[in-house]
Design an enzyme around this catalytic site. Sequence first.
Site, PDB file in Angstrom:
ATOM      1  N   ILE A  29       0.815  -1.215   0.000  1.00 24.11           N
ATOM      2  CA  ILE A  29       0.000   0.000   0.000  1.00 24.11           C
ATOM      3  C   ILE A  29       0.846   1.262   0.000  1.00 24.11           C
ATOM      4  CG2 ILE A  29      -2.003  -1.092   1.077  1.00 24.11           C
ATOM      5  CD1 ILE A  29      -1.106  -0.007   3.759  1.00 24.11           C
ATOM      6  N   ARG A  31       5.295   2.747  -0.721  1.00 22.82           N
ATOM      7  CA  ARG A  31       6.727   2.479  -0.904  1.00 22.82           C
ATOM      8  C   ARG A  31       7.534   3.714  -0.523  1.00 22.82           C
ATOM      9  NH1 ARG A  31       8.051  -2.083  -3.889  1.00 22.82           N
ATOM     10  NH2 ARG A  31       6.387  -3.012  -5.156  1.00 22.82           N
ATOM     11  N   SER A  34      13.740   3.119   1.036  1.00 22.24           N
ATOM     12  CA  SER A  34      14.290   1.879   1.583  1.00 22.24           C
ATOM     13  C   SER A  34      13.244   1.100   2.372  1.00 22.24           C
ATOM     14  CB  SER A  34      15.485   2.198   2.492  1.00 22.24           C
ATOM     15  OG  SER A  34      15.082   3.052   3.543  1.00 22.24           O
ATOM     16  N   ASP A 152       8.385  17.965  10.426  1.00 19.45           N
ATOM     17  CA  ASP A 152       8.015  17.641   9.040  1.00 19.45           C
ATOM     18  C   ASP A 152       6.502  17.485   8.907  1.00 19.45           C
ATOM     19  OD1 ASP A 152       8.601  17.276   6.367  1.00 19.45           O
ATOM     20  OD2 ASP A 152       8.892  15.101   6.563  1.00 19.45           O
ATOM     21  N   LYS A 154       3.102  18.065   7.300  1.00 23.99           N
ATOM     22  CA  LYS A 154       2.602  18.389   5.966  1.00 23.99           C
ATOM     23  C   LYS A 154       1.474  17.405   5.651  1.00 23.99           C
ATOM     24  CE  LYS A 154       6.286  15.568   3.844  1.00 23.99           C
ATOM     25  NZ  LYS A 154       7.390  15.568   2.854  1.00 23.99           N
ATOM     26  N   ASN A 157       2.088  13.675   5.639  1.00 24.90           N
ATOM     27  CA  ASN A 157       2.400  13.022   6.916  1.00 24.90           C
ATOM     28  C   ASN A 157       1.228  13.078   7.892  1.00 24.90           C
ATOM     29  OD1 ASN A 157       4.927  12.349   6.014  1.00 24.90           O
ATOM     30  ND2 ASN A 157       5.953  14.087   6.963  1.00 24.90           N
ATOM     31  N   ASP A 170       4.901   9.730  10.629  1.00 30.58           N
ATOM     32  CA  ASP A 170       6.253  10.006  10.131  1.00 30.58           C
ATOM     33  C   ASP A 170       7.036  10.917  11.072  1.00 30.58           C
ATOM     34  OD1 ASP A 170       8.573  10.213   8.701  1.00 30.58           O
ATOM     35  OD2 ASP A 170       7.597  10.495   6.771  1.00 30.58           O
ATOM     36  N   THR A 189      10.401  19.701   4.604  1.00 28.56           N
ATOM     37  CA  THR A 189       9.992  19.845   3.211  1.00 28.56           C
ATOM     38  C   THR A 189       9.961  21.333   2.867  1.00 28.56           C
ATOM     39  OG1 THR A 189       8.653  17.847   3.407  1.00 28.56           O
ATOM     40  CG2 THR A 189       8.179  19.290   1.549  1.00 28.56           C
TER      41      THR A 189
END
Length: 391
Positions: A29, A31, A34, A152, A154, A157, A170, A189
Site C-alpha cells: 500500500i 513504498r 528503503s 516535518d 505536511k 504526513n 512520520d 519539506t
Amino acid sequence: MAKEEDDDNLPDKDAAKEFYAKYEPKEIIGRGISSTVRRCIEKETGHEFAAKIIDLSQESQDGVDTHIMRDATRQEIQILRMVAGHPYIIELQDVFESETFIFLVFELCKNGELFDYLTSVVTLSEKKTRYIMRQVLEGVRHVHSKNIVHRDLKPENILLDDQLNVKITDFGFAKVLNDGEKLFELCGTPGYLAPETLKANMFEDAPGYGKEVDIWACGVIMFTLLVGCPPFWHRKQMVMLRNIMEGRYSFTSPEWADISEDPKDLIRRLLVVEPSERIDVHESLMHPFFNTVAIKSGGFNARAKIRLAFVVVRAAVRLRRLPHTSARAVALVDALRDPYTMRALRKVIDGCAFRVYGHWVKKGEGQNRAALFENMPKTELKSLYVSNLSR
C-alpha cells in the site's frame, strides 16, 4: 498467503520469524526509498494493520550508512512510544528487528494521506477545515507537551482513518528537546519550512529554532486546505524560499473572496516570521475560528417548535420565489477573459485539472494546481475552458 507478482520483494521469512508468526502480509500500500508498507492481518484476531518493512541490507541502500538508518529508526520508535495513546497520533502496534530488516506495525488508516484526500476534493470548506485543523493542533499539542518537535508536518504526513479522523505520522525528523535547546539542522519539506529553520542554515549567528516551526507548518497546512494550494509556492525554489523568509503571502486570490475573516486571522497569527511573536498551540486552539456554540437542552417546548416550523415554511416559500443562481447564464466573453475568478467555474476548472493529472504536480515539491497550466498557450487554455463549460 496468495502469491503476488511482487512477492519476491518480501524479506526472507527466517529473518523475522516472530513477525510472520503473528501477522500475514498482504498487498503493498506504499513504498519509500528503503521501505515497503503492506497491509497485514493479525492471525489471532483478524484485525488489519499496516506493516512498514525497512530494508537495511547494504545492497539496497546505494551507499547510505545502514548503521545511521538503524539508529534513526530506533530513535523514531522511541519517540512514537513517548507520544503513544493520543487519538490523533498514529499508534505503533509492534516492532520486530532483525539483522537486515525492521518491521514496524501501525494501525491501518484506510483513507490514506490528507494530501490525497485534498487532491480528490480540491478544497475543504471552513467547517471541514476546522474539523481537521483542530485535530492536527490537538496532536501537535500532545507532541509538544513531551518536549518533542515534529519538524516535518505536511499533508503527506497526516493520515485519515475510517471516520476521516487525523493521525499524525512520520516522526523520522522528530527530535526530543532539552530545556532551552535550539536546533540548527536543515530538515523538512521546502514549502513547509519556517523562516527560522532557513536562517539557522544560512547564517552563522542565527539563534536556531524550536517547537515553533510546527506551528508555522500548521499555518501552511491550514492555508492549503482552504484554497487548495500552499501560500509560498513558486516554480523557482529560490523565490519560494525568499517568500518564506519574508513571510510574503496574500489572501487576494479569487478563492479567498469566499473565506470568512476568522480563518484568515488565525493563519496570520500562525504565519508570523518572528517565532517569539507567533501564536502557540494552546492559543491556536482558543482562537475564535474553533469556537462553536453549544445548543443547550431545555426540554420540549411545543410553542417554540410550532413557531420554528412556521419560520422554516415561510423561508422555503421565499426561497422558491428567488431566481436560482445556478440557472443564470455565464457570459462567454467573461468566461474566456478570466474564468478562474468566477466562483461558479472554479470547481469545474479544478476538477477537470485533477481528473487529467491525478495529482498536484509532485508530492512535496510544487503543490500548486496553477503550475499545471503555466506552460500552456493562452489559446489552448481558453479552448480547454470552453470545452469543459459546454459539457
